[in-house]
Every structure is written in C-alpha cells, then in structure tokens.
Motif scaffolding. Structure first.
Motif, PDB file in Angstrom:
ATOM      1  N   LEU A 122       0.718  -1.301   0.608  1.00  0.00           N
ATOM      2  CA  LEU A 122       0.048  -0.246  -0.273  1.00  0.00           C
ATOM      3  C   LEU A 122       1.118   1.638   0.150  1.00  0.00           C
ATOM      4  N   MET A 123       1.691   1.791   0.251  1.00  0.00           N
ATOM      5  CA  MET A 123       2.665   2.548   1.244  1.00  0.00           C
ATOM      6  C   MET A 123       3.264   2.425  -0.516  1.00  0.00           C
ATOM      7  N   ILE A 124       3.626   1.616  -1.536  1.00  0.00           N
ATOM      8  CA  ILE A 124       4.066   1.783  -2.546  1.00  0.00           C
ATOM      9  C   ILE A 124       3.270   3.219  -3.492  1.00  0.00           C
ATOM     10  N   ASP A 125       2.131   1.611  -3.038  1.00  0.00           N
ATOM     11  CA  ASP A 125       1.124   2.162  -3.995  1.00  0.00           C
ATOM     12  C   ASP A 125       0.502   3.817  -3.808  1.00  0.00           C
ATOM     13  N   TYR A 126       0.724   4.202  -3.061  1.00  0.00           N
ATOM     14  CA  TYR A 126       0.216   5.013  -2.437  1.00  0.00           C
ATOM     15  C   TYR A 126       1.048   6.591  -2.872  1.00  0.00           C
ATOM     16  N   THR A 241      -8.449   1.636  -8.206  1.00  0.00           N
ATOM     17  CA  THR A 241      -7.383   2.268  -7.473  1.00  0.00           C
ATOM     18  C   THR A 241      -7.969   3.628  -6.768  1.00  0.00           C
ATOM     19  N   GLY A 242      -8.128   3.252  -5.437  1.00  0.00           N
ATOM     20  CA  GLY A 242      -9.016   4.406  -4.434  1.00  0.00           C
ATOM     21  C   GLY A 242      -9.865   3.602  -3.608  1.00  0.00           C
ATOM     22  N   ALA A 339      -3.580  11.752   2.188  1.00  0.00           N
ATOM     23  CA  ALA A 339      -5.003  11.592   2.874  1.00  0.00           C
ATOM     24  C   ALA A 339      -4.446  10.390   3.743  1.00  0.00           C
ATOM     25  N   ASP A 340      -4.543   8.755   3.045  1.00  0.00           N
ATOM     26  CA  ASP A 340      -4.148   7.612   3.928  1.00  0.00           C
ATOM     27  C   ASP A 340      -1.733   7.277   4.031  1.00  0.00           C
ATOM     28  N   PHE A 341      -1.342   7.597   3.139  1.00  0.00           N
ATOM     29  CA  PHE A 341      -0.824   7.291   3.583  1.00  0.00           C
ATOM     30  C   PHE A 341       0.224   7.816   4.584  1.00  0.00           C
ATOM     31  N   PRO A 342      -0.102   9.353   5.145  1.00  0.00           N
ATOM     32  CA  PRO A 342       0.498   9.250   6.862  1.00  0.00           C
ATOM     33  C   PRO A 342      -0.229   8.869   7.683  1.00  0.00           C
ATOM     34  N   ARG A 343      -1.237   8.299   7.801  1.00  0.00           N
ATOM     35  CA  ARG A 343      -1.925   7.631   8.561  1.00  0.00           C
ATOM     36  C   ARG A 343      -1.296   5.947   8.626  1.00  0.00           C
ATOM     37  N   LEU A 344      -1.781   5.997   7.366  1.00  0.00           N
ATOM     38  CA  LEU A 344      -0.993   3.711   7.452  1.00  0.00           C
ATOM     39  C   LEU A 344       0.400   4.218   8.308  1.00  0.00           C
ATOM     40  N   ALA A 345       0.956   5.407   7.535  1.00  0.00           N
ATOM     41  CA  ALA A 345       2.837   5.603   7.794  1.00  0.00           C
ATOM     42  C   ALA A 345       3.120   5.579   9.408  1.00  0.00           C
ATOM     43  N   LEU A 392       4.355   4.916 -16.338  1.00  0.00           N
ATOM     44  CA  LEU A 392       4.338   5.160 -14.634  1.00  0.00           C
ATOM     45  C   LEU A 392       3.184   4.444 -14.589  1.00  0.00           C
ATOM     46  N   LEU A 393       2.094   4.172 -15.970  1.00  0.00           N
ATOM     47  CA  LEU A 393       1.034   3.070 -15.201  1.00  0.00           C
ATOM     48  C   LEU A 393       1.229   1.140 -15.341  1.00  0.00           C
ATOM     49  N   PRO A 394       2.674   1.174 -16.170  1.00  0.00           N
ATOM     50  CA  PRO A 394       2.782   0.024 -16.176  1.00  0.00           C
ATOM     51  C   PRO A 394       2.579  -0.742 -14.790  1.00  0.00           C
ATOM     52  N   LEU A 395       3.762   0.231 -13.532  1.00  0.00           N
ATOM     53  CA  LEU A 395       3.610  -0.272 -12.358  1.00  0.00           C
ATOM     54  C   LEU A 395       2.758   0.125 -11.349  1.00  0.00           C
ATOM     55  N   TYR A 396       1.060   0.567 -11.866  1.00  0.00           N
ATOM     56  CA  TYR A 396       0.142   1.300 -10.783  1.00  0.00           C
ATOM     57  C   TYR A 396      -0.897   0.094 -11.168  1.00  0.00           C
ATOM     58  N   ALA A 397      -1.020   0.009  -9.540  1.00  0.00           N
ATOM     59  CA  ALA A 397      -2.681  -1.327  -9.432  1.00  0.00           C
ATOM     60  C   ALA A 397      -1.762  -3.114  -8.800  1.00  0.00           C
ATOM     61  N   VAL A 398      -0.618  -2.935  -9.218  1.00  0.00           N
ATOM     62  CA  VAL A 398      -0.394  -4.182  -8.545  1.00  0.00           C
ATOM     63  C   VAL A 398       0.153  -4.302  -7.374  1.00  0.00           C
ATOM     64  N   GLY A 399       0.452  -3.027  -6.561  1.00  0.00           N
ATOM     65  CA  GLY A 399       0.724  -3.357  -5.239  1.00  0.00           C
ATOM     66  C   GLY A 399      -0.685  -3.633  -3.927  1.00  0.00           C
ATOM     67  N   VAL A 400      -2.143  -2.020  -5.094  1.00  0.00           N
ATOM     68  CA  VAL A 400      -2.839  -2.230  -4.382  1.00  0.00           C
ATOM     69  C   VAL A 400      -3.808  -3.114  -4.573  1.00  0.00           C
TER      70      VAL A 400
END
Length: 624
Positions: A122-126, A241-242, A339-345, A392-400
C-alpha cells in the motif's frame, strides 16, 4: 518569556502559512461529513475513470483495430468487480470503525508477515497514486496546451507541492479546497456524456475509424489474443485504485463514523461505475479515434477526443472546461494518497516498523512528517520517469490489488473467528472479493511483469525487510535500556568543565550553576590570540579565584578540536570519569541578532555525541 521572543517571527510566519495550532479538544471539528469526505477519499477512484478506458483500448489495439469494440465488455466485467470490492469494503468499514486498512485487517487476522506485506504494497501504491494522478492531470492539461509538454516534470513538481501545502494546513481545509474540482469534474463529465448520448442518437451511425499503434505500455508485449485479453482487463483494473481509501480513513468522518464512511463509499462506487461505463459507451461512438498514434502529436487523450466530438466546434469552451476539470481532479486525486499514506505510516510507526516521528501528529492535527515523506518520494518518482504517464501506468495497481487480496482474506478470517451465525453472507462476499482480487493480482503480475511489476515485487520485499530491520532495532534498544537496571547511586567521579570565552556577567552565572553541581570544577579557555590571555587571567583571578583556569592554545584556529582533545585526555587519565561540559549561551531579544552569535553549544553536542560519559549543557543568559 523573553527567551521565546526570538522565535516568535517564525511562529507567526508558520501560523500565516499553515494556520494556527488546533487544540486536541477541538479535533472533532476537523472531521468531515460526506460532502467534504467524498473529495478527500474518493477523488482517486473517481479520477481513474478518466484514463482506465484509455488503458484498455491501448492494449486491445495490439490485437488489431477491429478488437477495439470489445472494450465495452471489459468495462462491464470491471464494473461488476467494482461492485464486489466496494461491498467487501463496506463490510470492512463496519467491522473496523477505528480504521480498517489492509495493514490492520491483515495483521490482526492473518498475522504479522501478511500485514507487513500489505503495508509495504500500500505504501508503494500510494506513492504511485500521487505520481500517476499528477502525471495524468498534466497530460490532460497538455492535451489542451501542447506547448507545455517540455515542462512536464516542473509542472508535476509544482502540483505535488501545492497539494502537500494544502494537506499540511489540515484535512478539513484540504477537503474544502478539493471539493470544487471534484464536483466540477463530475458535473462537466456527466454533461459531456449527455451531449455524447444526444449526438449519438441524432446523427447517422458511421463505421468508427481507429488509428493506433503500440505505445510504451505494449511495445514489447506478446500479441497473442489471449494474452491481450488478460492484459486489457488488467489495464482497466486501474479503475479500482482508491476504493480502499474510505475504509482506511473512517476515523476522519464525523460521528457516526461508520455510517458516514459507508455512505461515502456507496456514493463513490455508484458514481465511479456510471462514469466508467458512460465513457466506455461514448468512446465507441467517436467517429475517428486515435490511440498511441504517430498521427496524434498533440497528446490528445481519449477523454479529450470524446469531449471534442460531443460538444463539437460550436461549443469549444465546453471542451476546455472538461479538460480543465479533468486535469484538476486528476492532479488533486493525489490527495487521496496524502490522506491515507500518512495515516498508514503512523500505524506502522506506532507498531515499531517505521521511525517514530511518523506516528506523531503536528499542530494542525495531521501527520505532517508522513505528508512530507510522500511528497518527496513521489517527486523523485516523477523525475525518474520524466513525468510520462505511459511509463508510470505499468507500475500501477499491482500493489493495491495485492493489498485488496490480503484485506479481503483477513476479513474472511475475521468472520470465521467470530463464529456467530448470521455472518455467512458477509464471509461469502469477502471470500469472493479475495478470490477475484487475487486472480487480478496474478493477471497483473503476469501481464505487467516485464514492464514494471517485477520492480513492485522487489520494492515490496525491500520494504518488508526494512520494516523488520526497524522493528528489530527498536527491540534491541528496548533490551539495552532495560538490561542492568539498578537503583540510582551518586556518580563516583564527576568533573564539570566550564568553557570560558571571556569573563562577563553571563559567564559568572554559568560558574554559579557549575559550583551548584557539587563536583570538581575547572574552567577551560581555548585561545586564538595569546595576547588576550593575561587580561583574561587577571579578571578570572579577581572574580572566580577558587576555580582553576586552563588555557589551551589552538594553532589551527579551531574552537572545537582542543575541547575534544582535552576531554579525551581527562577520560584517558580517569577511565570512569563523568564529564559535564557547560557552555554559556546568550539569548538575544530579536531573532536576527542570532546571526551575530556563534552557536558553540550545538556544535559541541554534535561533536561529543559519540563519547561515553560526556554531557553538554548550555546555561543561558538573556540580553536586553
């Protein structure tokens, strides 16, 4: 107090830029309702409708332009997946009203390792969410103003900086700022889809002409049709995503938190499905469609082509409104990650897997260290990939989707642990969600492995290892601090070393403090000019006759090195000696007077920091 006067201008400037500190008792005033919660937590999911259809078409064209018409069937399949995943997270919100992010759900129900994998993914995906959202928004802007293409990176950095600034001012304020672009996008795109439906109904149908060739997304892909089918489905899954963002931020909503959060999730899912299917319908009616084509030098996106066709040349102003609103929401969709990355961290830091400063809220009740970290990481990613959305798109969505799978699997175990009747439907929904998102994760890994999914896999493993290393380090520190604890006894041998630049009122106050410590006391003067020494000794003997004064010459004109050498010599002579180094420090009335003084205490603390049994104390005296 006078000592605080010097810092007041900086505090005033901080309050002007970021707002006055918010008392903890007023934290509930910073919570959001559905109207402001939707822009904060749903902008990422809603904005993905602007490029998810284009991602599907960009892959289908690998099999030939005649297969572009299959896009609508992929759209229906993904819409069904949106419904299932949204339903699953609706249950998560009610099961975890304190915030049911993938990390917490997986950790509590599957164990530490799956939880850390979910957290890393999730951190990577954010970070990718910020980079992709901003890049997509800038591309939409460039579609209207092609001359801006050479400034992609700079514009992207400016956008990240502005979003970071808005979030540092507080979550409620960021929600108010982002409300207009979010609702403006919804209104403008739905109006565009209405005009597209009207134009399709009132004009004679013609065979669609498609121009296109493989772009960066599919240049090296195997064009076997089955592979293309899987790849197109995986590309369209960026529309999801999201979706998990609302479940991560339940505590940010006003009471009743679960009800407001679940309603926000439901509204988001309905709007996302309507946008995604509407754009999929409209794109099939555009007479001439250009995809990754050399004939498309002006970087026109699919959404901009739909707007141009729907409004026609007579409503060019409406086209620009759609482009502006699309660019705005795509850029501001990054706010979901902020909104979510700092909360997860903060959750990870609270549990000891990240540095503890990330767990601390700032004076505006936001996790400001997490916001700054996310801004820096996404800015670096934009720079590495030159701000190009296709890269950038090929990297997206895998982590989420990996996090989706672990979260839904955790919810299945959650219902199983409860063991009460009446949870059968809930468990079935989460199980179906786990199976489907797990299948999508495998498809994403398979179809995007060569183009970046391997990097996400490597980074997930890397961050998992970093989490474990930080946890082990904190555990080691705790063991060291607790080992050998005995009742406190007075130090057997201690010496106070008082640094004397010259004799004045402030130094005499420091001498009084040093003598009050009831320890052996000696003064040390590092001289850069031997001619001043006789006068110094005369004044010292007059005002402090009972404390010996040691004068050390500094041939290399350093004030720090002779002090370090003298301390080392003292401890070499007496290995168990505890030394307190006292440095008199002047506190100025005005902040700019600080530049007239040398902060020797700070430099000494840094230099002596790795020496055992040495304490540096600065005794302040105040100037009028």
């Amino acid at each position: 107090m006078k000592g605080d006067i010097g810092s007041r201008p900086f505090r005033r400037l901080r309050h002007v830029l970021f707002g006055s500190p918010i008392h903890a008792k007023k934290a509930h005033h910073e919570r959001m309702g559905i109207v402001t919660g939707l822009p904060v937590f749903a902008s990422d999911a809603l904005s993905s409708s602007a490029y998810a259809t284009e991602a599907i078409l960009g892959v289908l064209i690998l099999a030939g332009t005649q297969f572009v018409g299959l896009q609508i069937w992929f759209g229906l399949a993904i819409a069904l997946l949106i419904a299932i995943v949204s339903w699953s997270y609706w249950q998560t919100i009610h099961a975890y009203p304190g915030g049911g992010g993938s990390y917490i759900v997986a950790s509590e129900n599957l164990g530490e390792k799956p939880g850390l994998v979910a957290g890393a993914a999730l951190m990577i995906d954010y970070v990718l969410t910020v980079a992709v959202s901003v890049a997509a928004g800038v591309v939409a802007l460039v579609s209207a103003f092609p001359a801006l293409h050479e400034y992609l990176i700079v514009i992207s950095w400016i956008c990240i900086g502005l979003i970071s600034y808005a979030n540092l001012r507080g979550m409620r304020e960021s929600g108010a700022v982002f409300a207009f672009p979010t609702y403006g996008f919804l209104v403008s795109v739905f109006v565009m889809l209405g005009f597209a439906a009207w134009r399709a109904a009132t004009t004679t149908p013609v065979a669609q002409v498609v121009h296109g060739e493989p772009g960066a997304v599919g240049r090296d892909a195997n064009v076997l049709f089955l592979f293309v089918v899987f790849r197109a489905f995986a590309a369209g899954c960026t529309a999801l995503t999201g979706i998990e963002a609302v479940s991560d931020g339940v505590p940010a909503f006003r009471p009743p938190e679960s009800r407001n959060a679940s309603r926000t999730l439901l509204i988001m899912a309905v709007l996302l499905t309507a946008l995604f299917l509407g754009i999929g319908f409209a794109v099939q009616r555009v007479p001439v469609l250009e995809l990754f084509a050399t004939k498309n030098p002006e970087y026109t996106t699919v959404l901009s082509q739909i707007a141009s066709w729907a409004f026609g040349p007579e409503m060019k102003w409406a086209f620009y409104i759609v482009q502006f609103m699309t660019a705005a929401i795509l850029i501001l969709a990054a706010n979901t990650a902020f909104a979510d990355f700092p909360r997860l961290a903060s959750f990870l830091a609270r549990d000891g897997y990240l540095p503890r400063p990330l767990a601390r809220q700032g004076d505006r009740l936001v996790f400001q260290n997490g916001i700054i970290l996310l801004a820096l990481a996404s800015a670096i990613l934009i720079w590495v990939y030159h701000g190009e959305l296709d890269h950038l798109l090929p990297l997206y969505a895998v982590g989420v989707f990996l996090a989706f799978t672990l979260s839904q699997s955790g919810m299945v175990m959650h219902w199983k642990k409860l063991g009460e009747r009446g949870h059968g439907l809930s468990m079935s929904v989460n199980m179906l969600g786990a199976v489907l998102t797990g299948a999508v994760t495998l498809v994403l890994l398979f179809t995007k492995f060569r183009e970046g999914a391997w990097l996400i896999f490597v980074l997930t493993v890397f961050f998992y290892a970093v989490f474990r290393a930080i946890k082990n380090r904190y555990a080691s520190i705790n063991v060291q601090l607790e080992r050998g604890m005995v009742p406190v006894k007075p130090l057997a041998a201690k010496t106070v070393l008082l640094l004397i630049p010259r004799v004045h009122r402030g130094v005499l106050s420091a001498v009084e403090y040093a003598l009050a410590l009831n320890a052996e006391c000696r003064a040390l003067h590092v001289t850069l000019n031997s001619k001043t020494v006789p006068e110094l000794k005369e004044q010292w003997d007059k005002y402090v006759p009972d404390v010996p004064l040691i004068v050390v010459d500094s041939p290399y004109r350093s004030l720090i090195d002779p002090v370090l050498e003298y301390v080392d010599m003292m401890q070499a002579e007496r290995p168990n000696l505890n030394v307190t180094v006292i440095v008199p420090e002047a506190v100025p009335t005005k902040w700019h007077h600080r530049f007239l003084q040398e902060n020797l205490a700070f430099r000494l603390k840094f230099a002596l920091g790795n020496r055992r049994n040495v304490v540096v104390t600065n005794v302040r005296y105040f100037l009028d």
